[in-house]
Design an enzyme around this catalytic site. Structure first.
Site, PDB file in Angstrom:
ATOM      1  N   ASP A  74       0.852  -1.208   0.080  1.00 10.70           N
ATOM      2  CA  ASP A  74       0.065   0.004  -0.248  1.00 10.70           C
ATOM      3  C   ASP A  74       0.969   1.270  -0.060  1.00 10.70           C
ATOM      4  O   ASP A  74       0.438   2.375  -0.541  1.00 10.70           O
ATOM      5  CB  ASP A  74      -1.019  -0.133   1.099  1.00 10.70           C
ATOM      6  CG  ASP A  74      -0.504   0.578   2.477  1.00 10.70           C
ATOM      7  OD1 ASP A  74      -1.026   1.648   2.699  1.00 10.70           O
ATOM      8  OD2 ASP A  74       0.558   0.129   2.786  1.00 10.70           O
ATOM      9  N   TYR A 225      -4.574   0.659   9.618  1.00 13.89           N
ATOM     10  CA  TYR A 225      -5.641   1.000   8.659  1.00 13.89           C
ATOM     11  C   TYR A 225      -6.948   0.934   9.671  1.00 13.89           C
ATOM     12  O   TYR A 225      -7.891  -0.156   9.262  1.00 13.89           O
ATOM     13  CB  TYR A 225      -5.644   0.446   7.485  1.00 13.89           C
ATOM     14  CG  TYR A 225      -4.567   1.131   6.672  1.00 13.89           C
ATOM     15  CD1 TYR A 225      -4.801   2.261   6.111  1.00 13.89           C
ATOM     16  CD2 TYR A 225      -3.606   0.480   6.221  1.00 13.89           C
ATOM     17  CE1 TYR A 225      -3.851   2.880   5.342  1.00 13.89           C
ATOM     18  CE2 TYR A 225      -2.508   0.982   5.632  1.00 13.89           C
ATOM     19  CZ  TYR A 225      -2.558   2.449   5.021  1.00 13.89           C
ATOM     20  OH  TYR A 225      -1.753   2.875   4.433  1.00 13.89           O
TER      21      TYR A 225
END
Ligand SMILES: *[C@@H]1O[C@H](CO)[C@@H](O)[C@H](O)[C@H]1NC(C)=O
Ligand SMILES: *[C@@H]1O[C@H](CO)[C@@H](O)[C@H](O)[C@H]1NC(C)=O
Length: 498
Positions: A74, A225
């Site tokens: 990511d 996250y």
């Protein structure tokens, strides 16, 4: 004769002078690079047409019993976080849907970038009743400075299930699959149908077994996250995309009947967990989809007059951004860059500007202006705002610094990115272990591998940038900074004059 010549030359000179001012950036070049970046983030077995060749195959065992190879790292680490990965995919697909026609030969590369994620999401959702949400133990990964090709950290797969639900991550994957199915419809109808079928199944799972993945996976998703803003927004966002892709009334009714779920979040936390009291209508990013839902639904409603709070909230969103609006909720640096609290600031500049350009097209359809108190805002103002943010990122700022690697003369050289900062396998085939990368991390040298097209977190609120690898808040690129930027650059490539 002389007079005629000079008359002929004069208008030409004036045109080129004007052009010289207007075309301050090569948006087409930046667009190509913004898409190329995604090749540098690829996990799994790389294809023969891989253009970023300093990257090699990695994480070929991901998934243990289930094949979970592929997908994207990511940011500057080597974990595959499916929640932000899915949001980035939705934004890439939205970029192609709105602006694909103006991408030229890059549209094919943009579709390849989407497919790299959707192929992986098809694997991650292949067992009914389960959705894989992440691969890689983030604690051991973040403890090492290692090339993805060398990884020897724990590649644990994490999943949610009926018993341990995760509606935010599942519904965002459903949104990504639905939006992508529309992006592939003209070129690959079979693949498009597969994506859409899976999107409906995954949405049903997300809606039927409600809960946040914080509950079961907290120690592995927080603080990385963590879901701060609840899962209701992803369910609505997923339903809105499924409505756009299927036109089924079921999804339209779902959006209209549940939109008021968002109102309980008058105080929400933004993507960095920072409390945010502006109202949920003003937030949009990998965690909060609120403003995106309103803009997307406003676009869908094109011809039917407003029956819900969507248009009104989308207008409020616009008024929360513009520097001259009396209800502004964001800050600006002296050089004009938009700021919100928390790290990785350029994600806000790209994602919010993307929404404004999309919304300006809606205003064009309905021939409408927005009233922010006494300030009247037309669609050109929204485009101008987005262009100022894009130009700032590409180098029109007090440092004359481009925040996209490989674009312009002056760009970040020491980005916080493991693969970019360690020597490539070609130059250094021998394994570099977990702590073996520390000297490269600490070195003051520029990164040896150019992660072309990567947009970093960006400058601080005084327009300064340290270009330091350790300063990850400012020097780390992420997929969700780049994904909406792809759409913006495609728009400005074909609308370069104001
Ligand atoms: C997820 O966990 C964080 C940190 O503990 C918390 O602030 C947040 O409210 C939780 N989100 C949900 C939806 O429960
Ligand atoms: C940036 O460019 C402008 C125009 O060329 C110049 O006047 C200014 O001094 C430059 N600033 C820096 C920090 O280099």
């Amino acid at each position: 004769m002389n007079l005629v010549q000079s008359l002929l030359i004069l208008p030409g000179m004036m045109v080129s002078m004007v052009v010289g001012v207007v075309y301050s950036h090569d948006y087409g070049d930046a667009l190509s690079k913004s898409i190329l970046f995604f090749e540098g983030q690829r996990s799994g077995k790389l294809p023969p047409n891989q253009r970023m060749t300093w990257r090699k195959d990695s994480a070929l065992q991901d998934g243990l019993q289930v094949d979970l190879t592929g997908g994207y790292y990511d940011a500057g680490d080597n974990v595959k976080f499916n929640f932000p990965m899915a949001f980035s995919t939705t934004m890439l697909a939205w970029s192609v849907l709105e602006f694909g026609k103006t991408m030229g030969s890059d549209q094919k590369h943009a579709l390849d970038a989407i497919r790299w994620a959707t192929d992986y999401f098809l694997k991650a959702t292949s067992i009914p009743g389960y959705v894989f949400t992440q691969v890689g133990d983030p604690h051991s990964d973040h403890n090492c400075w290692e090339r993805p090709e060398d990884m020897d950290t724990n590649r644990t797969p994490y999943s949610v299930s009926k018993q341990f639900p995760g509606s935010e991550v599942s519904a965002e994957i459903a949104a990504a699959l639905a939006a992508s199915s529309m992006a592939f419809r003209p070129s690959d109808a079979g693949y498009s149908a597969r994506l859409l079928k899976r999107a409906t199944m995954v949405f049903e799972f997300a809606d039927k077994y409600k809960g946040s993945y914080n509950g079961s996976l907290g120690p592995w998703v927080c603080p990385f996250y963590c879901d701060f803003s609840g899962y209701e927004d992803e369910l609505l966002w997923g339903a809105a995309w499924l409505f756009r892709a299927t036109k089924a009334t079921y999804y339209w009714n779902y959006v209209v009947n549940n939109i008021h779920d968002l109102e309980k979040y008058s105080i929400i936390k933004n993507v960095n967990g920072v409390s945010y009291t502006g109202g949920s209508f003003a937030e949009f990013g990998w965690d909060s989809k609120h403003a995106g839902i309103n803009v997307l639904v406003s676009r869908i409603m094109e011809n039917s007059p407003s029956s819900g709070p969507f248009v009104q909230n989308a207008d409020k969103f616009v008024c929360s951004l513009l520097p001259d609006s009396p209800t502004k909720l964001v800050s600006y640096s002296p050089g004009g860059l938009l700021f919100k609290l928390g790290g990785s600031n350029l994600q806000h500049a790209t994602a919010l500007s993307f929404l404004l350009v999309v919304y300006s097209r809606y205003l064009k359809q309905t021939d409408r202006v927005i009233h922010c108190g006494d300030v009247i805002v037309n669609r050109y103002r929204l485009i101008q705002f987005a262009r100022d943010q894009v130009d700032y990122i590409l180098g029109s700022n007090p440092l004359n610094m481009s925040y996209m690697v490989g674009y312009g003369k002056n760009f970040p050289k020491r980005i916080h990115h493991r693969a970019s900062s360690l020597p490539s396998i070609d130059k250094h085939p021998r394994h570099i272990d977990c702590k073996g990368g520390s000297s490269y991390f600490e070195s003051n040298n520029p990164n040896p591998n150019l992660l072309t097209g990567a947009v970093v977190g960006g400058p601080d609120i005084k327009d300064s940038y340290a270009d330091s690898r350790a300063d990850f808040v400012h020097s780390e690129p992420t997929t969700y900074i780049n994904a909406p930027f792809v759409g913006l650059l495609a728009y400005f490539k074909s609308n370069a004059s104001p």
